[in-house]
Design a protein around this motif. Structure first.
Motif, PDB file in Angstrom:
ATOM      1  N   TYR A 208       8.541   4.769   6.171  1.00  0.00           N
ATOM      2  CA  TYR A 208       9.127   5.885   6.716  1.00  0.00           C
ATOM      3  C   TYR A 208      10.072   5.397   7.767  1.00  0.00           C
ATOM      4  CZ  TYR A 208       9.513  10.234   8.843  1.00  0.00           C
ATOM      5  OH  TYR A 208       9.888  11.507   9.524  1.00  0.00           O
ATOM      6  N   ASN A 209      11.244   5.930   7.678  1.00  0.00           N
ATOM      7  CA  ASN A 209      12.465   5.595   8.713  1.00  0.00           C
ATOM      8  C   ASN A 209      12.397   4.074   9.032  1.00  0.00           C
ATOM      9  OD1 ASN A 209      13.518   8.013   8.857  1.00  0.00           O
ATOM     10  ND2 ASN A 209      12.372   8.815  10.748  1.00  0.00           N
ATOM     11  N   GLU A 210      12.379   3.429   8.109  1.00  0.00           N
ATOM     12  CA  GLU A 210      12.400   1.655   8.390  1.00  0.00           C
ATOM     13  C   GLU A 210      11.214   1.332   9.008  1.00  0.00           C
ATOM     14  OE1 GLU A 210      14.452   1.087   5.654  1.00  0.00           O
ATOM     15  OE2 GLU A 210      14.670  -0.760   6.602  1.00  0.00           O
ATOM     16  N   THR A 211      10.117   1.932   8.955  1.00  0.00           N
ATOM     17  CA  THR A 211       8.982   1.424   9.518  1.00  0.00           C
ATOM     18  C   THR A 211       7.932   1.491   8.433  1.00  0.00           C
ATOM     19  OG1 THR A 211       8.121   3.621  10.630  1.00  0.00           O
ATOM     20  CG2 THR A 211       9.233   2.118  12.048  1.00  0.00           C
ATOM     21  N   VAL A 212       7.144   0.384   8.438  1.00  0.00           N
ATOM     22  CA  VAL A 212       5.848   0.296   7.686  1.00  0.00           C
ATOM     23  C   VAL A 212       4.714   0.650   8.242  1.00  0.00           C
ATOM     24  CG1 VAL A 212       4.770  -1.244   6.078  1.00  0.00           C
ATOM     25  CG2 VAL A 212       7.113  -1.693   6.615  1.00  0.00           C
ATOM     26  N   ARG A 213       4.077   1.591   7.601  1.00  0.00           N
ATOM     27  CA  ARG A 213       2.790   2.369   8.069  1.00  0.00           C
ATOM     28  C   ARG A 213       1.719   2.251   6.907  1.00  0.00           C
ATOM     29  NH1 ARG A 213       4.951   7.493  11.390  1.00  0.00           N
ATOM     30  NH2 ARG A 213       4.712   8.667   9.347  1.00  0.00           N
ATOM     31  N   ASP A 214       0.582   1.947   7.445  1.00  0.00           N
ATOM     32  CA  ASP A 214      -0.864   1.783   6.858  1.00  0.00           C
ATOM     33  C   ASP A 214      -1.468   3.322   6.032  1.00  0.00           C
ATOM     34  OD1 ASP A 214      -3.201   1.423   5.393  1.00  0.00           O
ATOM     35  OD2 ASP A 214      -3.519  -0.269   6.499  1.00  0.00           O
ATOM     36  N   LEU A 215      -1.318   3.588   5.103  1.00  0.00           N
ATOM     37  CA  LEU A 215      -1.897   5.070   4.845  1.00  0.00           C
ATOM     38  C   LEU A 215      -3.123   5.106   4.560  1.00  0.00           C
ATOM     39  CD1 LEU A 215       0.913   6.075   2.132  1.00  0.00           C
ATOM     40  CD2 LEU A 215       0.761   6.826   4.263  1.00  0.00           C
ATOM     41  N   LEU A 216      -3.881   3.936   4.653  1.00  0.00           N
ATOM     42  CA  LEU A 216      -5.476   4.020   4.492  1.00  0.00           C
ATOM     43  C   LEU A 216      -6.151   4.129   5.867  1.00  0.00           C
ATOM     44  CD1 LEU A 216      -6.335   1.887   1.354  1.00  0.00           C
ATOM     45  CD2 LEU A 216      -5.892   4.309   1.484  1.00  0.00           C
ATOM     46  N   SER A 217      -5.368   3.282   6.841  1.00  0.00           N
ATOM     47  CA  SER A 217      -5.912   3.695   8.173  1.00  0.00           C
ATOM     48  C   SER A 217      -4.637   3.739   9.110  1.00  0.00           C
ATOM     49  CB  SER A 217      -6.905   2.584   8.489  1.00  0.00           C
ATOM     50  OG  SER A 217      -6.085   1.187   8.472  1.00  0.00           O
ATOM     51  N   PRO A 218      -4.060   4.712   9.155  1.00  0.00           N
ATOM     52  CA  PRO A 218      -2.786   4.934   9.886  1.00  0.00           C
ATOM     53  C   PRO A 218      -3.124   4.718  11.415  1.00  0.00           C
ATOM     54  CG  PRO A 218      -3.684   7.242   9.134  1.00  0.00           C
ATOM     55  CD  PRO A 218      -4.571   5.980   8.802  1.00  0.00           C
ATOM     56  N   GLY A 219      -1.927   3.804  11.901  1.00  0.00           N
ATOM     57  CA  GLY A 219      -2.043   3.378  13.410  1.00  0.00           C
ATOM     58  C   GLY A 219      -0.580   2.820  13.645  1.00  0.00           C
ATOM     59  N   ARG A 220      -0.683   1.732  14.344  1.00  0.00           N
ATOM     60  CA  ARG A 220       0.676   1.258  14.444  1.00  0.00           C
ATOM     61  C   ARG A 220       1.430   0.754  13.398  1.00  0.00           C
ATOM     62  NH1 ARG A 220      -0.566  -2.452  19.533  1.00  0.00           N
ATOM     63  NH2 ARG A 220      -0.462  -3.752  18.093  1.00  0.00           N
ATOM     64  N   PRO A 221       2.746   0.881  13.535  1.00  0.00           N
ATOM     65  CA  PRO A 221       3.432   0.400  12.395  1.00  0.00           C
ATOM     66  C   PRO A 221       3.241  -1.129  12.054  1.00  0.00           C
ATOM     67  CG  PRO A 221       4.960   1.503  13.869  1.00  0.00           C
ATOM     68  CD  PRO A 221       3.807   1.251  14.312  1.00  0.00           C
ATOM     69  N   LEU A 222       3.347  -1.514  10.861  1.00  0.00           N
ATOM     70  CA  LEU A 222       3.167  -3.097  10.410  1.00  0.00           C
ATOM     71  C   LEU A 222       4.301  -3.707  10.361  1.00  0.00           C
ATOM     72  CD1 LEU A 222       0.688  -2.086   7.466  1.00  0.00           C
ATOM     73  CD2 LEU A 222       0.136  -2.538   9.878  1.00  0.00           C
ATOM     74  N   VAL A 223       4.091  -5.037  10.604  1.00  0.00           N
ATOM     75  CA  VAL A 223       5.226  -5.985  10.551  1.00  0.00           C
ATOM     76  C   VAL A 223       5.194  -6.740   9.445  1.00  0.00           C
ATOM     77  CG1 VAL A 223       6.297  -7.975  11.899  1.00  0.00           C
ATOM     78  CG2 VAL A 223       5.094  -6.087  13.103  1.00  0.00           C
ATOM     79  N   LEU A 224       6.330  -7.095   8.729  1.00  0.00           N
ATOM     80  CA  LEU A 224       6.494  -7.784   7.474  1.00  0.00           C
ATOM     81  C   LEU A 224       6.864  -9.327   7.830  1.00  0.00           C
ATOM     82  CD1 LEU A 224       8.646  -5.196   5.345  1.00  0.00           C
ATOM     83  CD2 LEU A 224       6.204  -5.479   5.607  1.00  0.00           C
ATOM     84  N   ARG A 225       5.910  -9.896   6.947  1.00  0.00           N
ATOM     85  CA  ARG A 225       5.905 -11.401   7.200  1.00  0.00           C
ATOM     86  C   ARG A 225       6.020 -12.129   5.666  1.00  0.00           C
ATOM     87  NH1 ARG A 225       1.352 -12.033  11.123  1.00  0.00           N
ATOM     88  NH2 ARG A 225       2.413 -11.451  13.317  1.00  0.00           N
ATOM     89  N   GLU A 226       6.766 -13.260   5.992  1.00  0.00           N
ATOM     90  CA  GLU A 226       6.875 -13.865   4.518  1.00  0.00           C
ATOM     91  C   GLU A 226       5.995 -14.977   4.638  1.00  0.00           C
ATOM     92  OE1 GLU A 226      10.813 -14.428   3.108  1.00  0.00           O
ATOM     93  OE2 GLU A 226      10.100 -14.770   1.032  1.00  0.00           O
ATOM     94  N   ASP A 227       5.171 -14.920   3.384  1.00  0.00           N
ATOM     95  CA  ASP A 227       4.180 -16.442   3.422  1.00  0.00           C
ATOM     96  C   ASP A 227       4.461 -16.911   2.022  1.00  0.00           C
ATOM     97  OD1 ASP A 227       2.735 -14.626   1.915  1.00  0.00           O
ATOM     98  OD2 ASP A 227       0.827 -14.770   3.297  1.00  0.00           O
ATOM     99  N   LYS A 228       3.544 -17.763   1.703  1.00  0.00           N
ATOM    100  CA  LYS A 228       3.750 -18.456   0.306  1.00  0.00           C
ATOM    101  C   LYS A 228       3.521 -17.220  -0.949  1.00  0.00           C
ATOM    102  CE  LYS A 228      -0.730 -20.356   0.018  1.00  0.00           C
ATOM    103  NZ  LYS A 228      -1.711 -21.161  -0.413  1.00  0.00           N
ATOM    104  N   GLN A 229       2.726 -16.352  -0.473  1.00  0.00           N
ATOM    105  CA  GLN A 229       2.445 -15.230  -1.515  1.00  0.00           C
ATOM    106  C   GLN A 229       3.352 -14.335  -1.386  1.00  0.00           C
ATOM    107  OE1 GLN A 229      -0.878 -13.225  -0.229  1.00  0.00           O
ATOM    108  NE2 GLN A 229      -2.625 -14.896  -0.941  1.00  0.00           N
TER     109      GLN A 229
END
Ligand code: ATP
Length: 812
Positions: free
Chosen positions: A378-399
């Motif tokens: 939402y508005n370029e922020t990632v939020r957890d819908l199952l336990s709303p709280g602070r915006p989440l940060v996207l990271r890239e790993d091998k998955q």
């Protein structure tokens, strides 16, 4: 004068029906003959040739010069207004145009009449114009009242649906104008004929999007099998289009259907415009697209799910990744398709149900673990819908790209997932907009990861993880379509930004560029795996059928058509070989060996049972020997303990000498008869035994009654006497040798003095505790204490009288 008339004839014959001939005659209306010569000037050279020939034949020399002279004189004598007609260069063009229009009208009427006669063969042929008029009249009656007053100018023809394997874009004749109704049922021809002030232009090929070359189709990995789209190897995105039903608002606005689905794959877009809008009429184009499948407004949720997603669910269980996303304008039906309603659950719900069903069916081959996460952008922020709280940060790993800190719920059942989904949806950002009452203002991604371990053939533990991403995108929209309020417009801008980033990625992927701009938005980062990675991807483009949303629909379908060309990498199962501890391997080996042994034993057991059955059959055959069994043997039915030796000898005897193959049938018949006799004898024996038994019972009851009567008459006697004279049923039984061991539980209730009695019975215990009972030989009982009967033999010892004793008749 003679010459002039010749010229006149020549001119008339050279221009029989053209418009110039009509204007020619108009100019002739004056009674003078002079105007005849006026027309000589604009005539072509060929006419002059004719003139020359005439003059030759009329033996007139230099006739053209003479004519010219006269013509000039006449011209000069003409009024100025008439002269100006010849100077006007556009005059001829206008006439030509007029003639062409007339010709066009005639042709149009002819084709209309032909079409009419084709569709209604019973009708007698009639005047073309009349026929067209009749059609138009029909249509007028079908139109809403506000449209009926408008002038009828055009005839509309629905394109014949192309045959199933037609791979070309649909095109009708150059001058035909097409349109169609949005009725659920296929419309009739008459309803296709429209004469309103709204006209639909012919469907023409519009750019690349509409092109469906045969090679493209041949190359296509899609096959259609019984209504199911089957992706082979998942080498490209599968694209579907779904049209939602017209909503109330659109109906009230008098909008018309601009999307038509034909053959479950082809989508025809048709733009409607006001017929007075000439500029727009010239620009607008109808278009034709082909997708892996297209769903009309009548398609059910289950149909959509089973065609688009069920294959992905199966693949996820094999350790592959799959994603489904809905794309479309705001209010086009994305959320309805993905989530649905309680009565009509959408793809997310149906996929999860299916997933759990499939896991239950195959749980024998490994333990499955299901994890669930639900987030929104939402508005370029990632939020957890199952336990709303602070915006989440996207990271890239091998998955791949992951949202750090995103809650992963372990789910055990469909119901649990449903509850989580509901909870997540309550946290999702939705706002009413002009276009949609419950507009999703964010992109929602539900991810279900299925992990399970299986052992491969070499006993290695293989860990497989398949991920299914179900994405409900926010609506692509114009600012006007929503609201102009600040927050809404900011949301809209962000939504559009991420969708723009998505379309840039699609473009780059289609063009095979090395750099794909995933990083331009959070949405594309999250969809990286779904778009260009090793993932089976399905895109469902949702569109509105209303011509009021034509622009959005066209955009959506255009992008969907582009997306068809995105190639995906070959997706392998996500497998990891897990190191297995040695002890575990040993145990596993032992288990396998034991299982193998077990199988062998089972086979052996089955063989033995088979042998036994054969032996029994042989023994039956042995009973059918020519010498019928003796009465003694009949009366004692064979028991399982009967020695098999006997049977064996018989069978060997049968096999040996007595029965030859010819006599087998006779022997079998004999055996049947003997068996029948045996059965009858056994039945008779059972009957006899039953009678004996009931007689014994009766006698026993009589005796008891008699004894109790006698007991009532007896005076009180001393205990010693009583002890001596007590009669029990046991005393009536024949005397048993003292060394016989009691086996039946009934024997426990026999005389306590019996040396074989080992356990104390319920009776013993209760009577011991009862103070009022008599004591016999130092043991208290609750037995019937009776005086010594006169008839009864003096008892050797005290006995307990127990009901249900079987006794021999001879002893009573
Ligand atoms: N196939 C369908 N059958 C019946 N009703 C539908 C269908 N598709 C959509 N609708 C109805 O249309 C309305 C708008 O649909 P929906 O909310 O799914 O649109 P949307 O594309 O998700 O919009 P937004 O992008 O604004 O969230 C809803 O009331 C929904 O019930």
């Amino acid at each position: 004068m003679r010459r002039f008339s010749c010229i006149n004839q020549t001119l008339s014959s050279s221009t029989p029906s053209s418009s110039s001939s009509s204007s020619f005659f108009q100019l002739h209306t004056p009674s003078q003959q002079f105007p005849l010569f006026i027309l000589v000037f604009p005539l072509k050279a060929s006419n002059f040739l004719n003139l020359r020939s005439v003059s030759k034949s009329g033996s007139t020399e230099n006739s053209s010069g003479y004519v010219k002279k006269i013509a000039i004189q006449i011209f000069l004598k003409m009024p100025v207004s008439t002269r100006s007609q010849f100077r006007n260069p556009h005059h001829g063009l206008k006439e030509k145009l007029k003639a062409l229009t007339l010709l066009y009208e005639q042709q149009k009427q002819t084709s209309a009449s032909l079409r009419n006669s084709y569709s209604k063969p019973q009708e007698p042929k009639r005047n073309v114009v009349e026929s067209v008029m009749r059609e138009n009249n029909n249509t007028i009656t079908m139109l809403p009242p506000h449209l009926t007053n408008s002038t009828v100018t055009r005839t509309f023809v629905l394109p014949e649906p192309p045959s199933d394997d037609a791979k070309e874009n649909f095109a009708v004749g150059v001058d035909k104008i097409v349109g169609f109704s949005c009725a659920r049922k296929p419309s009739t021809n008459s309803s296709m004929v429209s004469n309103s002030n709204i006209v639909a232009r012919k469907l023409s090929l519009g750019g690349n999007g509409g092109m469906v070359e045969s090679e493209k189709v041949a190359e296509s990995v899609i096959g259609e099998k019984q209504g199911k789209v089957v992706g082979v190897g998942g080498s490209r995105i599968l694209v579907f289009v779904r049209v939602r039903p017209m909503n109330k608002k659109e109906k009230e606005a008098g909008s018309r259907c601009c999307v038509k689905i034909v053959n479950r794959r082809d989508v025809y877009l048709s733009e409607f415009a006001n017929e007075n809008d000439y500029l727009r009429l010239n620009r607008i184009r109808g278009r034709h697209f082909t997708f892996d499948a297209s769903f009309p407004d009548s398609a059910t949720q289950q149909e959509v799910y089973s065609t688009t997603t069920s294959e992905l669910v199966e693949a996820v269980l094999q350790g592959r990744n799959g994603s489904v996303f809905c794309y479309g304008a705001t209010g086009a039906g994305k959320t309805y398709t993905m989530l649905g309603t309680l009565e009509n659950p959408g793809v997310m719900v149906l996929a999860i149900k299916d997933l759990f069903n499939k896991i239950r069916q195959r749980s024998f081959d490994g333990s499955h673990v299901v994890h669930l996460s639900y987030l929104e952008v939402y508005n370029e922020t990632v939020r957890d819908l199952l336990s709303p709280g602070r915006p989440l940060v996207l990271r890239e790993d091998k998955q791949g790209i992951v949202a750090a800190g995103l809650t992963q719920y372990r789910a055990y059942s469909t119901d649990e997932v449903m509850a989580l989904l509901q909870q997540g949806n309550q946290n999702r950002t939705t706002e009413p907009t002009r276009a949609n009452e419950t507009s999703s203002r964010s992109h929602a991604i539900l991810q279900v990861a299925v992990e399970y371990r299986v052992r491969d053939t070499s006993m290695n533990v293989v860990n497989r993880v398949g991920k299914l991403s179900l994405i409900d995108l926010a609506g692509s929209e114009r600012a006007l379509a929503t609201d102009q309020r600040t927050l809404r417009s900011l949301e809209g801008a962000n939504i559009n930004r991420s969708l723009l980033a998505l379309s840039s990625c699609i473009n780059a992927l289609v063009e095979g560029k090395k750099h794909i701009p995933y990083r331009n938005s959070k949405l594309t980062q999250l969809l990286k795996d779904s778009l260009g990675g090793t993932c089976n991807t399905v895109m469902i483009a949702n569109v509105s059928p209303s011509n009021l949303s034509f622009g959005e629909t066209q955009n959506t379908v255009h992008w969907a058509d582009r997306a068809k060309e995105i190639r995906l990498k070959v997706s392998d199962a996500n497998e990891d070989l897990l190191p297995v501890p040695e002890t575990e391997t040993d145990q596993a080996k032992l288990v396998i060996e034991l299982q193998k042994e077990n199988r062998e034993f089972r086979i052996q057991l089955a063989k033995q049972q088979q042998k036994l059955l054969t032996l029994e059959a042989q023994s039956l055959a042995a009973h059918s020997s020519p010498t019928p069994p003796s009465a003694a043997s009949l009366s004692t039915p064979p028991t399982s303990a009967q020695p098999t030796e006997k049977r064996r000898t018989r069978s060997s005897f049968l096999a040996g000498t007595c029965f030859t193959p010819e006599s087998n049938k006779k022997g079998a018949e004999l055996a049947v008869r003997t068996l029948q006799r045996t059965v009858k004898a056994l039945e008779a024996e059972i009957e006899r035994m039953k009678k004996d038994h009931s007689l014994q019972l009766k006698q026993k009851d009589d005796l008891i009654r008699e004894l109790s009567q006698k007991a009532g008459k007896q005076a009180v006697v001393s205990l010693d006497e009583i002890g001596k004279r007590m009669a029990t049923r046991a005393s009536l039984r024949p005397k048993e040798p003292s060394n016989i061991e009691l086996k039946s539980p009934n024997h426990r209730f026999r005389s306590p003095v019996a040396p074989t009695a080992k356990k104390r019975s319920f009776w013993d215990i209760t009577t011991t505790n009862s103070p009022s009972v008599a004591t016999l030989n130092g043991r208290k009982t609750r037995s019937h204490v009776i005086p010594e009967p006169t008839t009864a033999p003096p008892p050797r010892s005290s006995m307990l009288l127990q009901p249900g004793f079987a006794r021999q008749r001879g002893n009573i």
